[in-house]
Design a protein around this motif. Sequence first.
Motif, PDB file in Angstrom:
ATOM      1  N   ASN A   4      34.825 -12.590 -10.209  1.00 43.13           N
ATOM      2  CA  ASN A   4      34.009 -12.891  -9.051  1.00 43.13           C
ATOM      3  C   ASN A   4      34.565 -12.160  -7.843  1.00 43.13           C
ATOM      4  O   ASN A   4      35.689 -11.677  -7.866  1.00 43.13           O
ATOM      5  CB  ASN A   4      33.896 -14.410  -8.809  1.00 43.13           C
ATOM      6  CG  ASN A   4      35.211 -15.095  -8.602  1.00 43.13           C
ATOM      7  OD1 ASN A   4      36.112 -14.566  -7.981  1.00 43.13           O
ATOM      8  ND2 ASN A   4      35.332 -16.303  -9.114  1.00 43.13           N
ATOM      9  N   THR A 111      26.186 -17.319  -5.970  1.00 46.88           N
ATOM     10  CA  THR A 111      27.395 -17.611  -5.208  1.00 46.88           C
ATOM     11  C   THR A 111      27.663 -19.103  -5.137  1.00 46.88           C
ATOM     12  O   THR A 111      26.767 -19.905  -4.867  1.00 46.88           O
ATOM     13  CB  THR A 111      27.283 -17.035  -3.779  1.00 46.88           C
ATOM     14  OG1 THR A 111      26.990 -15.649  -3.869  1.00 46.88           O
ATOM     15  CG2 THR A 111      28.572 -17.238  -3.007  1.00 46.88           C
ATOM     16  N   VAL A 129      31.322 -15.167  -5.384  1.00 45.00           N
ATOM     17  CA  VAL A 129      30.147 -14.488  -5.919  1.00 45.00           C
ATOM     18  C   VAL A 129      30.438 -14.241  -7.393  1.00 45.00           C
ATOM     19  O   VAL A 129      31.287 -13.410  -7.734  1.00 45.00           O
ATOM     20  CB  VAL A 129      29.873 -13.154  -5.194  1.00 45.00           C
ATOM     21  CG1 VAL A 129      28.624 -12.485  -5.762  1.00 45.00           C
ATOM     22  CG2 VAL A 129      29.743 -13.375  -3.687  1.00 45.00           C
ATOM     23  N   GLY A 140      28.878  -7.232  -5.088  1.00 42.98           N
ATOM     24  CA  GLY A 140      29.436  -8.562  -4.844  1.00 42.98           C
ATOM     25  C   GLY A 140      29.939  -8.708  -3.421  1.00 42.98           C
ATOM     26  O   GLY A 140      29.746  -9.749  -2.778  1.00 42.98           O
TER      27      GLY A 140
END
Length: 178
Positions: A4, A111, A129, A140
Amino acid sequence: MPSNVEIKAKVKDFETFKRKANEISDSEGEIIEQKDIFYNVPQGRLKLRLLHNQPSQLIFYQRDDKSGPKMSEFYTAPTNEPDKLADVLSRAMGEKGVVKKKRLLYLVGQTRVHCDEVEGLGCFMELEVVMKENQSTFEGEQIARDLMSKLGVEEADLVKGAYIDLLSTKTTQNKSVW
């Protein structure tokens, strides 16, 4: 590997921030109380996350300690015996510290928006994210920056490390030198 793009920031007006997150997500959010036990490891961070009414998780993650959006790679393993696992990990590696927080989780697209009240530190927010397969880090980062703007997060409020690092720094600064 799961990954992420995330940011963390100090929140000055927690109630206003929560209201904005509520509006953007069009939800009331989910309250999650967490206790993270961090362990000494040569690289990255290893923590055992204890959750109420859910299986606990062992989480290893690596990311740069810089402010602003940053890529994070992580690996998780659920456990239904967190006390036994905590004992083994503490004996094998030693505890680095414990972070206790009350988290309000909102979902906005891909998110996770976290409103965190961290014991001993105060109020923060995190954006995670969750990257899709073949999605670039740049994409991202753009999603994170767009949400920062919508939520009123300023560059000056961004923080570099994990909560455990902030707690460790605070503890070190509070010790008297004789």
